[in-house]
Design a protein around this motif. Structure first.
Motif, PDB file in Angstrom:
ATOM      1  N   ILE A 122       0.837  -1.201   0.000  1.00 11.88           N
ATOM      2  CA  ILE A 122       0.000   0.000   0.000  1.00 11.88           C
ATOM      3  C   ILE A 122       0.868   1.246   0.000  1.00 11.88           C
ATOM      4  O   ILE A 122       0.693   2.166  -0.807  1.00 11.88           O
ATOM      5  N   TYR A 123       1.832   1.278   0.912  1.00 15.73           N
ATOM      6  CA  TYR A 123       2.657   2.476   1.039  1.00 15.73           C
ATOM      7  C   TYR A 123       3.449   2.752  -0.243  1.00 15.73           C
ATOM      8  O   TYR A 123       3.537   3.892  -0.688  1.00 15.73           O
ATOM      9  N   VAL A 124       4.034   1.715  -0.808  1.00 12.99           N
ATOM     10  CA  VAL A 124       4.939   1.943  -1.933  1.00 12.99           C
ATOM     11  C   VAL A 124       4.187   1.960  -3.266  1.00 12.99           C
ATOM     12  O   VAL A 124       4.373   2.872  -4.072  1.00 12.99           O
ATOM     13  N   HIS A 125       3.338   0.967  -3.483  1.00 13.24           N
ATOM     14  CA  HIS A 125       2.700   0.864  -4.800  1.00 13.24           C
ATOM     15  C   HIS A 125       1.446   1.725  -4.925  1.00 13.24           C
ATOM     16  O   HIS A 125       1.145   2.233  -5.991  1.00 13.24           O
ATOM     17  N   GLU A 133      10.535   6.041   3.208  1.00  9.93           N
ATOM     18  CA  GLU A 133       9.362   6.595   3.897  1.00  9.93           C
ATOM     19  C   GLU A 133       8.475   5.479   4.448  1.00  9.93           C
ATOM     20  O   GLU A 133       7.959   5.577   5.566  1.00  9.93           O
ATOM     21  N   ALA A 134       8.312   4.432   3.631  1.00  4.34           N
ATOM     22  CA  ALA A 134       7.490   3.305   4.091  1.00  4.34           C
ATOM     23  C   ALA A 134       8.122   2.659   5.317  1.00  4.34           C
ATOM     24  O   ALA A 134       7.426   2.290   6.275  1.00  4.34           O
ATOM     25  N   ALA A 135       9.446   2.533   5.298  1.00  2.00           N
ATOM     26  CA  ALA A 135      10.144   1.926   6.436  1.00  2.00           C
ATOM     27  C   ALA A 135       9.930   2.744   7.699  1.00  2.00           C
ATOM     28  O   ALA A 135       9.701   2.197   8.785  1.00  2.00           O
ATOM     29  N   GLU A 136       9.967   4.050   7.545  1.00  2.00           N
ATOM     30  CA  GLU A 136       9.781   4.924   8.714  1.00  2.00           C
ATOM     31  C   GLU A 136       8.363   4.775   9.275  1.00  2.00           C
ATOM     32  O   GLU A 136       8.161   4.702  10.481  1.00  2.00           O
ATOM     33  N   LEU A 137       7.394   4.705   8.380  1.00  2.00           N
ATOM     34  CA  LEU A 137       6.016   4.547   8.835  1.00  2.00           C
ATOM     35  C   LEU A 137       5.797   3.204   9.519  1.00  2.00           C
ATOM     36  O   LEU A 137       5.055   3.101  10.495  1.00  2.00           O
ATOM     37  N   ASN A 147      12.436  -6.403   1.265  1.00  2.00           N
ATOM     38  CA  ASN A 147      12.175  -7.848   1.333  1.00  2.00           C
ATOM     39  C   ASN A 147      10.676  -8.138   1.299  1.00  2.00           C
ATOM     40  O   ASN A 147      10.228  -9.079   0.643  1.00  2.00           O
ATOM     41  N   LEU A 148       9.915  -7.328   2.041  1.00  2.00           N
ATOM     42  CA  LEU A 148       8.459  -7.530   2.053  1.00  2.00           C
ATOM     43  C   LEU A 148       7.881  -7.355   0.656  1.00  2.00           C
ATOM     44  O   LEU A 148       7.012  -8.119   0.219  1.00  2.00           O
ATOM     45  N   LEU A 149       8.372  -6.348  -0.067  1.00  2.00           N
ATOM     46  CA  LEU A 149       7.852  -6.106  -1.417  1.00  2.00           C
ATOM     47  C   LEU A 149       8.257  -7.214  -2.380  1.00  2.00           C
ATOM     48  O   LEU A 149       7.477  -7.616  -3.248  1.00  2.00           O
ATOM     49  N   GLU A 150       9.482  -7.702  -2.213  1.00  2.00           N
ATOM     50  CA  GLU A 150       9.914  -8.813  -3.073  1.00  2.00           C
ATOM     51  C   GLU A 150       9.032 -10.032  -2.845  1.00  2.00           C
ATOM     52  O   GLU A 150       8.613 -10.701  -3.795  1.00  2.00           O
ATOM     53  N   ARG A 151       8.751 -10.298  -1.564  1.00  2.00           N
ATOM     54  CA  ARG A 151       7.926 -11.475  -1.261  1.00  2.00           C
ATOM     55  C   ARG A 151       6.498 -11.259  -1.741  1.00  2.00           C
ATOM     56  O   ARG A 151       5.844 -12.178  -2.222  1.00  2.00           O
TER      57      ARG A 151
ATOM     58  N   PHE B   7       3.232  -3.565 -12.230  1.00  2.00           N
ATOM     59  CA  PHE B   7       2.733  -2.628 -11.226  1.00  2.00           C
ATOM     60  C   PHE B   7       3.778  -2.341 -10.165  1.00  2.00           C
ATOM     61  O   PHE B   7       3.580  -1.510  -9.299  1.00  2.00           O
ATOM     62  N   THR B   8       4.881  -3.030 -10.245  1.00  2.00           N
ATOM     63  CA  THR B   8       5.931  -2.722  -9.274  1.00  2.00           C
ATOM     64  C   THR B   8       7.076  -1.947  -9.911  1.00  2.00           C
ATOM     65  O   THR B   8       7.270  -0.766  -9.646  1.00  2.00           O
ATOM     66  N   ALA B   9       7.792  -2.600 -10.781  1.00  2.00           N
ATOM     67  CA  ALA B   9       9.054  -2.028 -11.235  1.00  2.00           C
ATOM     68  C   ALA B   9       8.973  -0.669 -11.934  1.00  2.00           C
ATOM     69  O   ALA B   9       9.712   0.238 -11.556  1.00  2.00           O
TER      70      ALA B   9
END
Lengths: 162, 267
Positions: A122-125, A133-137, A147-151, B7-9
């Protein structure tokens, strides 16, 4: 509830109500759901008896609460098959034509995604925040967000393939 | 398949890295940024009409959003806030699950405070004074991974050593959102579960339900306290404020406390 507390609610709502509504609309994709969720977020804030003025960043605090609350709504409704039609007008980057299908797909994936991965997604995409910023939140490291986004992406690929 | 990748990269590739996020603009608008960060974004806004327009859009009054009447919305919020949660609201908020769980606990609920059974550690130390817990409330149990890879139970107050790897189980009488917050001797707090932060997982009721992940203790010595926070599924335990003296949580949340006595050498 005292008069002072009611005044505080009004101040908090006037300062940040629109931001909370905008976040709810972006995550939920539907104005009536967003309005209801905005009300619930503020009720939740009030009932938590948390003094927002003691927060270093009220904006970040409300971002987190709103994201968690709306993500729960998406997941609960999605599991019950009650997700309403997505609205495309609230795309963060004014690229509705190209991003609408991705946004639709992302919202549907959020229903069954791992909660932490969903939050990072949600934060990034959806919000277009940087991983920092997402990490800070989220209160985690930038590497953890990566890592979370990769998974999440790997899981989403399997999900779509299936 | 391609859609997922798309939708990511591309978003990260084709966006200007200097473009302020909505969060940054919201914080600037709320006057929450420090001088340097604010100056950097203001310079960007001065140079970028698109970003300036985004920022100015934040300044629009709530009234400008056609589908929302902010006065009605605020009135609803205040009306709700003035009223204690009704029975129906509590049921909707997950109290049904809690009440159901308490009924299962049955007669034990009558005896309010009971002593948790002593779980002596390998060195025979009994539990410390922090084991009084509310019957039916959540219970945190800790295991230390031994040299053979098997878990050894650790009692609250028992010495542990830097480098020890701890795993957790929880006993819950109701379906709960669960989080474990650690408070170190110096007051610093950290997420012990889930390790990566984020929303608290929902755990079904049960005895000694294992939680994923493991915590490896750092070098800091002293008493460290773990707080197991268990809230109704609709309530986020991360909203609790946890200090050394205990958590302050939204209504409906319950907690258990577990003390680790971190000493310089393994016991």
């Amino acid at each position: 509830m005292t008069r002072h507390e009611l005044d505080q609610i009004a101040v908090l709502f006037r300062q940040h109500g629109r931001m909370v509504y905008r976040r709810c609309l972006r995550i939920l994709g539907n104005p009536s759901d967003a309005e209801e969720a905005t009300q619930e977020v503020f009720i939740r804030v009030i009932r938590s008896k948390t003094d927002s003025s003691q927060r270093e960043s009220v904006v970040q605090w409300l971002y987190r609460i709103t994201t968690n609350h709306c993500l729960n709504i998406v997941r609960n409704r999605g599991r019950r098959g009650e997700l309403k039609a997505d609205r495309e007008a609230e795309l963060p980057r004014q690229r509705a034509e190209t991003e609408a299908p991705k946004l639709l797909l992302l919202r549907r994936l959020l229903v069954e995604a791992d909660p932490q991965q969903a939050q990072a997604a949600i934060y990034v995409h959806l919000d277009g925040l940087s991983q920092r910023e997402a990490a800070e939140l989220m209160g985690v490291s930038r590497r953890t967000v990566g890592n979370l986004l990769e998974r999440f992406t790997a899981w989403a690929r399997e999900r779509v393939d299936a | 398949m391609k859609e997922i990748w798309d939708f990511t990269a591309p978003e990260d590739d084709d966006l200007d890295p200097e473009r302020p996020s909505d969060l940054a603009l919201d914080r600037l608008y709320a006057d929450e940024l420090d001088g340097e960060a604010a100056a950097r974004i203001e310079a960007r806004l001065a140079a970028s009409p698109d970003d300036r327009a985004r920022f100015e859009a934040l300044d629009r009054h709530f009234d400008d959003i056609d589908e929302v009447d902010p006065r009605r919305l605020l009135a609803s919020i205040r009306r709700e806030a003035e009223q204690p949660a009704t029975l129906m609201e509590r049921l909707r908020a997950g109290w049904m699950a809690w009440i159901g769980g308490l009924v299962v606990v049955g007669a034990a609920v009558i005896a309010f405070f009971v002593l948790r059974p002593a779980a002596n550690g390998p060195d025979g130390l009994g539990p410390g004074p922090d084991i009084v817990t509310l019957k039916g409330g959540p219970v945190l149990a800790v295991q230390r991974r031994g040299a053979d890879g098997r878990g050894q139970p650790v009692a609250s107050g028992e010495p542990v050593a830097p480098g020890d790897t701890l795993k957790f189980t929880v006993t819950l009488s109701a379906r709960s959102a669960v989080r474990i917050i650690g408070v170190e001797a110096d007051g610093a707090r950290y997420d012990a579960f889930p390790l990566e932060g984020g929303p608290s997982p929902i755990i079904e009721p049960g005895e000694k339900v294992p939680l994923g992940g493991a915590v490896t203790l750092d070098d800091a010595e002293g008493r460290e306290t773990l707080f197991l926070l268990a809230c109704p599924a609709e309530v986020e335990p991360a909203d609790c404020r946890v200090g050394a003296d205990g958590p302050a949580c939204p209504d409906g949340c319950r907690f258990d406390r577990f003390v680790l006595d971190k000493q310089g050498s393994a016991q």
